[in-house]
Design a protein around this motif. Structure first.
Motif, short mmCIF file in Angstrom:
data_model
loop_
_atom_site.label_atom_id
_atom_site.label_comp_id
_atom_site.label_asym_id
_atom_site.label_seq_id
_atom_site.Cartn_x
_atom_site.Cartn_y
_atom_site.Cartn_z
N LEU A 91 0.82 -1.21 0.00
CA LEU A 91 0.00 0.00 0.00
C LEU A 91 0.85 1.26 0.00
CD1 LEU A 91 -2.78 -1.01 2.58
CD2 LEU A 91 -2.93 -1.05 0.08
N VAL A 94 -1.50 -2.11 -6.13
CA VAL A 94 -2.64 -2.01 -5.21
C VAL A 94 -3.87 -2.67 -5.82
CG1 VAL A 94 -4.21 -0.40 -4.05
CG2 VAL A 94 -1.76 0.09 -4.11
N MET A 131 -5.91 -5.70 -4.18
CA MET A 131 -7.34 -5.58 -3.94
C MET A 131 -8.09 -6.77 -4.53
SD MET A 131 -10.07 -2.71 -5.26
CE MET A 131 -10.08 -3.44 -6.89
N SER A 179 -7.23 -0.12 0.10
CA SER A 179 -6.91 -0.21 -1.33
C SER A 179 -7.97 0.53 -2.15
CB SER A 179 -6.80 -1.67 -1.77
OG SER A 179 -8.06 -2.32 -1.74
#
Length: 574
Positions: free
Chosen positions: A513, A521, A525, A554
């Protein structure tokens, strides 16, 4: 004052089991009398907001200290120059100098177009001197070189952030809601939102624009008061107060016509004495008034005829809705005032009475409402009602800001979304609000939802972060209800961050992150979304909860607005 005037009356209200309306009728005259007779203005330092060139000079001098080569805190200097501009009189030397100082910072930070804009504003404010000529020449030459360099170099395609869309077809009458959502009502939950189909983690079921928003005080000299865009280098001031600044003449005009004409004379006192909530209430009244052609009598007639029980934002046709119809959906939001404590009600009446007095004295509503007892009473009633509506239905608007080594979420404004406000609370929520880059709010599913189940938001209290006793106390104090959600019923634990496995999991997620690399990211996710959809029965295990909060973060990184401030620190100190 409390012991002499209020305490006996509050005890009387409790002993006689007075309704909220009866309590207001009992307390309001006593509070009004005290405000008139006991130097409240002096104690709260209430005063008219006027331009002050001496104050502007002082602020500009403080900005110069931040700009000094040994300090190089350019952004702090910009904020002080902006405040100086807001305090300065139109066409004054102080304003011209502040614009000129701002242009110098823009040149140092290689913001050449902003530099030229500030030079234009300085000259427009009657700047006299030769310094700007040389600065203008430097900025134009540097801008031309930068454009030529960009034209000749191979362009790097920036990451494209796709705006989220509803995961299912929208309602025909309400394009901001998925057609699987229904608003229902019963004795246990009151009004609540239910899904008529199964929902998966990652689904988007609502995307709504706010009815009203207010900037947080710390962003007044960084963001536009109307569109809330981050524009610290080119903000221009309202000429009627020292608090509101705008990114353009267009936003300034829109704000004035929509609400600012009714709050301009109050803004500084409201920001210094109160928090954002009373200001949102005043802005709601202002928007309501302009919705009825700036005619308070027409607003009163409308409210007198309004059947609140028939107002339903989920069945209303938003495609044809006028501003007055949208106003109705906010006007009927819950206040929970019947469950509220008399002491808190007295506090609200106190604040509302002060605001009511200031509106009558300092705004265009004063002559109209002051001369009409019915409108005068309506004004006080609306202030009190909307303060309570906002307290129970506010949403924080957040963005990603850079703090030393990483981006973190931070709220920059408070708003009210009439449809999202229908979501009830749970300390183990299954949906999450995410502020999008354009100010809309998207509701994402963060736990699988069964067909026929209710959607639950979190009112800033959840079992992951707080023990049951603490969060129940918070909710009772702030929202006047005792939570009986699944997390409270079964006493779900908070995450054990002392556990080595949990720390390793958090460290791994955080390492991805903090890169703020959208591709990485997005991949994380997707993995978390799959895991959360496959393991609903493991909730509230630490592993699942850690995955859930990482999934939410995210979403914020991918879809919320990201500040430019990481670029700022390349040229100056944080």
């Amino acid at each position: 004052m409390y012991d002499t005037f209020l305490k006996p009356s509050i005890l009387q209200a409790k002993l006689n089991n007075l309704s909220t309306k009866e309590t207001i009728e009992l307390l309001a005259p006593k509070i009004g009398e005290w405000i008139r007779n006991y130097s409240v203005r002096e104690q709260l330092n209430l005063r008219n907001d006027v331009k002050d060139n001496t104050k502007a000079t002082q602020l500009r001098s403080e900005g110069n200290k931040m700009f000094h080569p040994n300090v190089k805190r350019y952004i702090e200097a910009i904020k002080l120059y902006n405040e100086s501009i807001a305090f300065s009189e139109k066409g004054s030397t102080e304003r011209a100098l502040a614009y000129a100082n701002r242009s110098n910072i823009c040149l140092k930070m290689q913001r050449f177009e902003d530099c030229l804009e500030n030079i234009r504003l300085a000259r427009e404010s009657n700047y006299s001197g030769e310094k700007l000529n040389q600065r203008e020449k430097e900025a134009k030459n540097a801008l031309a070189k930068a454009r030529n360099k960009n034209a000749s170099s191979s362009k790097v395609t920036p990451d494209v952030v796709e705006e989220p869309e509803l995961s299912y077809p929208s309602k025909e009458n309400a394009p901001q809601i998925a057609n699987c959502l229904e608003l229902r009502k019963n004795e246990e939950y009151g009004r609540h939102v239910v899904s008529t189909r199964k929902l998966k983690v990652g689904d988007v079921v609502m995307i709504e624009r706010p009815f009203v928003t207010v900037l947080k005080d710390s962003f007044r000299y960084v963001r536009c008061d109307f569109c809330h865009e981050e524009r610290p280098f080119t903000l221009i001031p309202c000429e009627g107060c020292t608090m509101a600044m705008y990114c353009s003449e267009e936003c300034l005009s829109k704000a004035y016509n929509k609400y600012h004409r009714y709050e301009c004379g109050l803004l500084r006192d409201m920001c210094e004495v109160f928090d954002e909530l009373p200001l949102i209430a005043i802005r709601m009244i202002a928007i309501a008034t302009t919705s009825f052609d700036n005619n308070p009598e027409a607003l009163k007639d409308h409210l007198d005829a309004l059947d609140e029980s028939n107002v339903n934002g989920f069945t209303m046709d938003w495609n044809k809705a006028a501003q007055q119809d949208i106003f109705n959906t906010v006007h009927v939001l819950t206040t929970n005032q019947e469950q509220g404590d008399s002491n808190f009600l007295a506090f609200h009446i106190f604040n509302a009475t002060i605001l009511h007095t200031l509106i009558l004295e300092r705004t265009q509503l004063g002559p109209v409402c002051g001369a009409n007892p019915a409108l005068n009473k309506l004004l006080l009633d609306l202030i009190l009602r909307y303060m309570q509506i906002v307290e129970f239905n506010r949403t924080l608007l957040s963005f990603n800001t850079y703090k030393v080594k990483e981006y973190v979420p931070e709220s920059f404004a408070v708003g009210c979304y009439p449809l999202i406000s229908m979501l009830n609370h749970s300390c183990a929520p299954n949906v999450q609000r995410i502020t999008l880059s354009d100010g809309r709010c998207a509701v994402f599913v963060i736990r699988p939802v069964l067909e026929g189940s209710q959607l639950f938001d979190s009112y800033e209290a959840d079992h992951i972060s707080h023990e049951r006793e603490i969060r129940q106390s918070m909710l009772s104090l702030k929202y006047s209800f005792r939570c009986t959600c699944e997390a409270c019923t079964f006493n779900y634990p908070s995450i054990n961050f002392n556990d080595l496995k949990n720390r390793k999991q958090m460290f791994y997620y955080q390492s991805i992150l903090t890169t703020h690399d959208l591709n990485k990211v997005r991949e994380l996710m997707s993995q978390l979304r799959h895991f959360l959809n496959e393991t609903p029965n493991l909730y509230p295990a630490d592993r699942v909860c850690i995955s859930q909060i990482t999934f939410v973060r995210s979403l914020q990184i991918l879809y919320a607005q990201t500040s430019e401030n990481a670029e700022y620190w390349k040229h100056c100190k944080p």
